[in-house]
Scaffold this motif. Structure first.
Motif, PDB file in Angstrom:
ATOM      1  N   ASN A  56      18.527  85.732  47.594  1.00  0.00           N
ATOM      2  CA  ASN A  56      18.926  84.549  48.357  1.00  0.00           C
ATOM      3  C   ASN A  56      19.057  84.858  49.848  1.00  0.00           C
ATOM      4  OD1 ASN A  56      18.946  82.693  46.228  1.00  0.00           O
ATOM      5  ND2 ASN A  56      21.004  83.315  45.624  1.00  0.00           N
ATOM      6  N   ASP A  57      19.623  86.024  50.184  1.00  0.00           N
ATOM      7  CA  ASP A  57      19.732  86.418  51.592  1.00  0.00           C
ATOM      8  C   ASP A  57      18.353  86.634  52.203  1.00  0.00           C
ATOM      9  OD1 ASP A  57      22.496  86.300  51.410  1.00  0.00           O
ATOM     10  OD2 ASP A  57      22.755  88.474  51.243  1.00  0.00           O
ATOM     11  N   LEU A  58      17.463  87.283  51.453  1.00  0.00           N
ATOM     12  CA  LEU A  58      16.101  87.505  51.931  1.00  0.00           C
ATOM     13  C   LEU A  58      15.380  86.175  52.111  1.00  0.00           C
ATOM     14  CD1 LEU A  58      13.778  89.453  52.616  1.00  0.00           C
ATOM     15  CD2 LEU A  58      13.251  89.523  50.168  1.00  0.00           C
ATOM     16  N   GLU A  62       7.855  86.073  42.781  1.00  0.00           N
ATOM     17  CA  GLU A  62       6.464  86.419  42.495  1.00  0.00           C
ATOM     18  C   GLU A  62       5.539  86.217  43.704  1.00  0.00           C
ATOM     19  OE1 GLU A  62       8.179  84.032  40.681  1.00  0.00           O
ATOM     20  OE2 GLU A  62       8.883  85.487  39.209  1.00  0.00           O
ATOM     21  N   ALA A  63       6.037  85.592  44.765  1.00  0.00           N
ATOM     22  CA  ALA A  63       5.195  85.275  45.924  1.00  0.00           C
ATOM     23  C   ALA A  63       4.664  86.547  46.573  1.00  0.00           C
ATOM     24  CB  ALA A  63       5.984  84.458  46.947  1.00  0.00           C
ATOM     25  N   LEU A  64       3.358  86.572  46.786  1.00  0.00           N
ATOM     26  CA  LEU A  64       2.719  87.687  47.471  1.00  0.00           C
ATOM     27  C   LEU A  64       2.946  87.529  48.972  1.00  0.00           C
ATOM     28  CD1 LEU A  64      -0.628  87.653  45.497  1.00  0.00           C
ATOM     29  CD2 LEU A  64       1.135  89.409  45.359  1.00  0.00           C
ATOM     30  N   LEU A  65       3.412  88.602  49.606  1.00  0.00           N
ATOM     31  CA  LEU A  65       3.733  88.517  51.031  1.00  0.00           C
ATOM     32  C   LEU A  65       2.518  88.120  51.860  1.00  0.00           C
ATOM     33  CD1 LEU A  65       6.025  91.659  51.350  1.00  0.00           C
ATOM     34  CD2 LEU A  65       6.737  89.276  51.380  1.00  0.00           C
ATOM     35  N   GLY A  66       1.406  88.773  51.653  1.00  0.00           N
ATOM     36  CA  GLY A  66       0.217  88.497  52.456  1.00  0.00           C
ATOM     37  C   GLY A  66      -0.473  87.207  52.082  1.00  0.00           C
ATOM     38  N   GLU A  67      -0.811  87.073  50.829  1.00  0.00           N
ATOM     39  CA  GLU A  67      -1.614  85.944  50.391  1.00  0.00           C
ATOM     40  C   GLU A  67      -0.835  84.633  50.340  1.00  0.00           C
ATOM     41  OE1 GLU A  67      -1.498  88.897  49.014  1.00  0.00           O
ATOM     42  OE2 GLU A  67      -3.525  89.659  48.813  1.00  0.00           O
ATOM     43  N   ASP A  68       0.383  84.646  49.807  1.00  0.00           N
ATOM     44  CA  ASP A  68       1.147  83.412  49.627  1.00  0.00           C
ATOM     45  C   ASP A  68       1.988  83.037  50.843  1.00  0.00           C
ATOM     46  OD1 ASP A  68       0.145  83.256  47.014  1.00  0.00           O
ATOM     47  OD2 ASP A  68       1.857  84.326  46.178  1.00  0.00           O
ATOM     48  N   LEU A  69       2.524  84.049  51.532  1.00  0.00           N
ATOM     49  CA  LEU A  69       3.441  83.780  52.638  1.00  0.00           C
ATOM     50  C   LEU A  69       2.820  84.054  54.008  1.00  0.00           C
ATOM     51  CD1 LEU A  69       6.742  85.233  51.121  1.00  0.00           C
ATOM     52  CD2 LEU A  69       5.757  82.941  50.881  1.00  0.00           C
ATOM     53  N   ASP A  70       1.559  84.477  54.028  1.00  0.00           N
ATOM     54  CA  ASP A  70       0.827  84.727  55.275  1.00  0.00           C
ATOM     55  C   ASP A  70       1.517  85.762  56.154  1.00  0.00           C
ATOM     56  OD1 ASP A  70      -1.452  84.301  56.786  1.00  0.00           O
ATOM     57  OD2 ASP A  70      -0.494  82.765  58.036  1.00  0.00           O
ATOM     58  N   LYS A  86       5.816 101.032  51.070  1.00  0.00           N
ATOM     59  CA  LYS A  86       4.379 101.307  50.944  1.00  0.00           C
ATOM     60  C   LYS A  86       3.710 100.492  49.838  1.00  0.00           C
ATOM     61  CE  LYS A  86       1.248 105.159  51.147  1.00  0.00           C
ATOM     62  NZ  LYS A  86       1.134 106.596  51.301  1.00  0.00           N
ATOM     63  N   ALA A  87       4.365 100.347  48.707  1.00  0.00           N
ATOM     64  CA  ALA A  87       3.764  99.666  47.558  1.00  0.00           C
ATOM     65  C   ALA A  87       4.230  98.219  47.415  1.00  0.00           C
ATOM     66  CB  ALA A  87       4.072 100.437  46.281  1.00  0.00           C
ATOM     67  N   VAL A  88       4.974  97.723  48.387  1.00  0.00           N
ATOM     68  CA  VAL A  88       5.519  96.366  48.310  1.00  0.00           C
ATOM     69  C   VAL A  88       4.404  95.333  48.469  1.00  0.00           C
ATOM     70  CG1 VAL A  88       6.956  94.725  49.582  1.00  0.00           C
ATOM     71  CG2 VAL A  88       7.841  96.985  49.043  1.00  0.00           C
ATOM     72  N   LYS A  89       4.358  94.404  47.528  1.00  0.00           N
ATOM     73  CA  LYS A  89       3.349  93.334  47.585  1.00  0.00           C
ATOM     74  C   LYS A  89       3.983  91.948  47.460  1.00  0.00           C
ATOM     75  CE  LYS A  89      -0.653  95.899  46.498  1.00  0.00           C
ATOM     76  NZ  LYS A  89      -0.617  96.707  47.656  1.00  0.00           N
ATOM     77  N   THR A  90       5.109  91.872  46.739  1.00  0.00           N
ATOM     78  CA  THR A  90       5.738  90.580  46.484  1.00  0.00           C
ATOM     79  C   THR A  90       7.162  90.553  47.049  1.00  0.00           C
ATOM     80  OG1 THR A  90       6.746  91.227  44.388  1.00  0.00           O
ATOM     81  CG2 THR A  90       4.478  90.368  44.290  1.00  0.00           C
ATOM     82  N   VAL A  91       7.724  89.362  47.094  1.00  0.00           N
ATOM     83  CA  VAL A  91       9.122  89.219  47.494  1.00  0.00           C
ATOM     84  C   VAL A  91      10.005  89.996  46.518  1.00  0.00           C
ATOM     85  CG1 VAL A  91      11.024  87.572  47.758  1.00  0.00           C
ATOM     86  CG2 VAL A  91       8.744  87.004  48.648  1.00  0.00           C
TER      87      VAL A  91
END
Length: 84
Positions: free
Chosen positions: A9-11, A29-37, A64-69
């Motif tokens: 929630n804070d994030l 599940e939101a992808l940082l690059g693809e879903d959140l630009d 390094k391996a982070v892809k999603t929220v």
């Protein structure tokens, strides 16, 4: 100690306010690059803000391996657990 839900929630609040991301798009599940630009500069800004807010240090390897929220939440949880 912060729960996983509190950290999410804070994030979510930070991403909505500081990065102007639609709150409805910010899911675990939101992808940082693809879903959140998110780009690499956004990621660096986010990490810097997290360090200030949480008063803990992160290394580049932490994200390094982070892809999603959800990956960001897991990384924060792991770091906070190490520091407690």
């Amino acid at each position: 100690m912060n729960t996983r839900e509190e950290i999410f929630n804070d994030l979510r609040d930070m991403l909505e306010t500081d990065f102007e991301i639609d709150r409805d798009l910010i899911t675990m599940e939101a992808l940082l690059g693809e879903d959140l630009d998110f780009d690499s500069i956004d990621a660096i800004d986010m990490i810097a803000q997290l360090q200030r807010q949480l008063k803990c240090r992160f290394t580049p390897e932490d994200f390094k391996a982070v892809k999603t929220v959800g990956d960001v939440v897991d990384t924060i949880c792991a770091r906070l657990q190490e520091n407690s």
